[in-house]
Scaffold this motif. Structure first.
Motif, PDB file in Angstrom:
ATOM      1  N   UNK A  54      52.633  39.575  37.124  1.00 60.10           N
ATOM      2  CA  UNK A  54      51.970  40.190  38.282  1.00 60.10           C
ATOM      3  C   UNK A  54      50.560  40.687  37.982  1.00 60.10           C
ATOM      4  N   UNK A  55      50.352  41.216  36.797  1.00 57.83           N
ATOM      5  CA  UNK A  55      49.012  41.705  36.451  1.00 57.83           C
ATOM      6  C   UNK A  55      48.020  40.551  36.323  1.00 57.83           C
ATOM      7  N   UNK A  56      48.448  39.468  35.694  1.00 56.35           N
ATOM      8  CA  UNK A  56      47.556  38.313  35.562  1.00 56.35           C
ATOM      9  C   UNK A  56      47.267  37.688  36.927  1.00 56.35           C
ATOM     10  N   UNK A  57      48.285  37.635  37.769  1.00 54.17           N
ATOM     11  CA  UNK A  57      48.065  37.096  39.122  1.00 54.17           C
ATOM     12  C   UNK A  57      47.028  37.936  39.872  1.00 54.17           C
ATOM     13  N   UNK A  58      47.153  39.249  39.793  1.00 53.45           N
ATOM     14  CA  UNK A  58      46.185  40.122  40.460  1.00 53.45           C
ATOM     15  C   UNK A  58      44.788  39.938  39.876  1.00 53.45           C
ATOM     16  N   UNK A  59      44.719  39.718  38.561  1.00 55.88           N
ATOM     17  CA  UNK A  59      43.417  39.525  37.923  1.00 55.88           C
ATOM     18  C   UNK A  59      42.750  38.245  38.392  1.00 55.88           C
ATOM     19  N   UNK A  60      43.518  37.162  38.465  1.00 59.54           N
ATOM     20  CA  UNK A  60      42.944  35.871  38.859  1.00 59.54           C
ATOM     21  C   UNK A  60      42.737  35.765  40.371  1.00 59.54           C
ATOM     22  N   UNK A  61      43.612  36.383  41.146  1.00 59.40           N
ATOM     23  CA  UNK A  61      43.535  36.250  42.599  1.00 59.40           C
ATOM     24  C   UNK A  61      42.537  37.205  43.236  1.00 59.40           C
ATOM     25  N   UNK A  62      42.290  38.362  42.599  1.00 62.86           N
ATOM     26  CA  UNK A  62      41.434  39.360  43.223  1.00 62.86           C
ATOM     27  C   UNK A  62      40.312  39.858  42.303  1.00 62.86           C
ATOM     28  N   UNK A  63      40.653  40.220  41.071  1.00 63.72           N
ATOM     29  CA  UNK A  63      39.621  40.775  40.188  1.00 63.72           C
ATOM     30  C   UNK A  63      38.540  39.747  39.887  1.00 63.72           C
ATOM     31  N   UNK A  64      38.937  38.540  39.500  1.00 64.02           N
ATOM     32  CA  UNK A  64      37.953  37.510  39.158  1.00 64.02           C
ATOM     33  C   UNK A  64      37.094  37.103  40.354  1.00 64.02           C
ATOM     34  N   UNK A  65      37.686  36.771  41.516  1.00 59.93           N
ATOM     35  CA  UNK A  65      36.839  36.421  42.664  1.00 59.93           C
ATOM     36  C   UNK A  65      35.916  37.562  43.094  1.00 59.93           C
ATOM     37  N   UNK A  66      36.423  38.779  43.084  1.00 58.41           N
ATOM     38  CA  UNK A  66      35.598  39.923  43.477  1.00 58.41           C
ATOM     39  C   UNK A  66      34.427  40.087  42.519  1.00 58.41           C
ATOM     40  N   UNK A  67      34.676  39.908  41.240  1.00 61.31           N
ATOM     41  CA  UNK A  67      33.609  40.029  40.250  1.00 61.31           C
ATOM     42  C   UNK A  67      32.567  38.934  40.420  1.00 61.31           C
ATOM     43  N   UNK A  68      33.024  37.694  40.496  1.00 61.13           N
ATOM     44  CA  UNK A  68      32.093  36.559  40.573  1.00 61.13           C
ATOM     45  C   UNK A  68      31.268  36.596  41.856  1.00 61.13           C
ATOM     46  N   UNK A  69      31.926  36.802  42.988  1.00 64.61           N
ATOM     47  CA  UNK A  69      31.206  36.814  44.254  1.00 64.61           C
ATOM     48  C   UNK A  69      30.225  37.982  44.321  1.00 64.61           C
TER      49      UNK A  69
END
Length: 226
Positions: free
Chosen positions: A14-29
């Motif tokens: 669940x933590x990795x999913x949250x990182x890839x689904x939300x943390x990474x896109x939010x950071x990049x965008x």
């Protein structure tokens, strides 16, 4: 297997999913939009008309002088009072973009200002327009100066996205909070979240080092040609 280790293993997905689904896109965008905004603001600060310069200076002053968490709260919880309703992710994206734009504008402005005046003169002497000189001569040289602090800004942004949990974005840190609410093990889950942030920051730091080395070699090549 010890209970604490089993809990970390069960929580990793669940933590990795949250990182890839939300943390990474939010950071990049946020970084891409913020850097674009920062470039525009920096160019206005350097070359724009005085009224517009005053506007962007006020923007930079506000967003560099107030806490990021307060900015997120104003956008997500404050704007609805004047009829502007935003979902959590767009609100976080706007907040991070404006914040990154303010900080990156100062970095870009300083980097462009560090390019010697003779480079402008050389570009004009061979018939380049202002736009061509900026694109072909000034910005490539300014990038060498700007990359290290911009890379640090990007790495800091990865960690700052944890603040989005305060406005209900289901990113990595909020995923940890949700598991804590069920498991009642805050120490284990927050340590695991911290380790994931540490891993992401370490990878990005290694990539930053490689990028800086390539830019140094490119800069040496340009100096040798000149």
């Amino acid at each position: 297997m010890p209970y604490w280790l089993q809990l970390m293993v069960d929580s990793l997905g669940p933590l990795l999913w949250a990182a890839f689904a939300f943390t990474a896109p939010l950071t990049l965008l946020s970084f891409v939009f913020g850097l674009t905004l920062g470039l525009v603001v920096a160019l206005i600060r350097l070359f724009g008309p005085r009224p517009l310069v005053a506007v962007v200076r006020f923007y930079v002053w506000i967003f560099r002088g107030t806490p990021l968490l307060v900015q997120l709260f104003l956008i997500f919880y404050g704007l609805p009072s004047v009829g502007i309703l935003l979902d959590a992710f767009p609100a976080a994206l706007i907040g991070f973009t404006l914040n990154v734009g303010a900080y990156s504008s100062e970095i870009v402005r300083a980097a462009i200002g560090s390019v010697a005046k003779g480079q402008w003169e050389a570009a004009y002497s061979i018939g380049m327009t202002w736009t061509q000189a900026m694109r072909r001569t000034i910005l490539p040289q300014a990038a060498r100066v700007a990359v290290p602090p911009l890379s640090n800004t990007f790495i800091a942004l990865v960690k700052d996205t944890s603040l989005a949990a305060a406005i209900t974005v289901p990113e990595l840190f909020q995923a940890a909070q949700r598991i804590v609410a069920v498991s009642y093990e805050p120490l284990i889950l927050y340590v695991e979240a911290a380790l994931l942030y540490l891993a992401m920051s370490s990878v990005l730091s290694a990539l930053q080092t490689r990028l800086e080395a390539k830019l140094d070699r490119y800069g040496g090549f340009l100096e040798a040609r000149s």
